[in-house]
Scaffold this motif. Structure first.
Motif, PDB file in Angstrom:
ATOM      1  N   SER A  25       5.764 -33.053 -65.245  1.00 47.14           N
ATOM      2  CA  SER A  25       4.594 -33.515 -65.992  1.00 47.14           C
ATOM      3  C   SER A  25       4.369 -35.007 -65.773  1.00 47.14           C
ATOM      4  N   TRP A  26       5.278 -35.657 -65.070  1.00 47.28           N
ATOM      5  CA  TRP A  26       5.219 -37.104 -64.841  1.00 47.28           C
ATOM      6  C   TRP A  26       5.404 -37.419 -63.362  1.00 47.28           C
ATOM      7  N   LYS A  27       4.808 -38.556 -62.968  1.00 49.44           N
ATOM      8  CA  LYS A  27       4.909 -38.950 -61.562  1.00 49.44           C
ATOM      9  C   LYS A  27       6.078 -39.921 -61.379  1.00 49.44           C
ATOM     10  N   THR A  28       6.477 -40.078 -60.131  1.00 44.33           N
ATOM     11  CA  THR A  28       7.523 -41.030 -59.793  1.00 44.33           C
ATOM     12  C   THR A  28       7.133 -41.793 -58.537  1.00 44.33           C
ATOM     13  N   LYS A  29       7.533 -43.035 -58.482  1.00 47.11           N
ATOM     14  CA  LYS A  29       7.329 -43.843 -57.277  1.00 47.11           C
ATOM     15  C   LYS A  29       8.550 -43.782 -56.374  1.00 47.11           C
TER      16      LYS A  29
END
Length: 126
Positions: A25-29
């Motif tokens: 549900s969340w993005k990551t770099k």
């Protein structure tokens, strides 16, 4: 080393080469090597769906590694492309699938490393 805890059967589907994207549900770099940790829980309602894949569902252990190469915002078009690739693996799930973490160079470990996992992307010190 970064690690990600994933419920079963999803973790085994990744290390056995059936699933190329992990959904969050969340993005990551973050990009780079990531350890695949099979969590302590098994989504029993999903096991029957993957019977023909003959996966072993190890629990509470690091079962492999991969390279996290991209984080893609999932839209209707991308969802359809994935379902066209494999409607069983990329069909209905019990989770929010907002971001697809693309995994490449997946390796399954011959000997899982027993360890308690954590939420989110966490650090594993060998």
């Amino acid at each position: 080393m970064k690690a990600l805890t994933i419920k079963q059967p999803w973790a085994s589907l990744i290390v056995d080469g059936y699933k190329k994207y992990e959904f969050r549900s969340w993005k990551t770099k973050y990009r780079g090597k990531i350890l695949i940790h099979a969590g302590m829980s098994l989504e029993k309602d999903m096991v029957k769906r993957f019977e023909s894949y003959n996966c072993n569902y190890e629990l509470g252990a690091i079962i492999g590694e991969a390279e996290l190469v991209d984080c893609i915002l999932v839209d209707e078009k991308f969802n359809k492309e994935l379902r066209d690739i494999d409607p069983i693996v990329y069909g209905r799930s019990n989770h929010v699938e907002t971001y697809a973490w693309k995994l490449e160079n997946v390796k399954k470990y011959d000997k899982p490393i027993p360890i308690k996992g954590k939420l989110g992307l966490w650090n594993y010190d060998e």
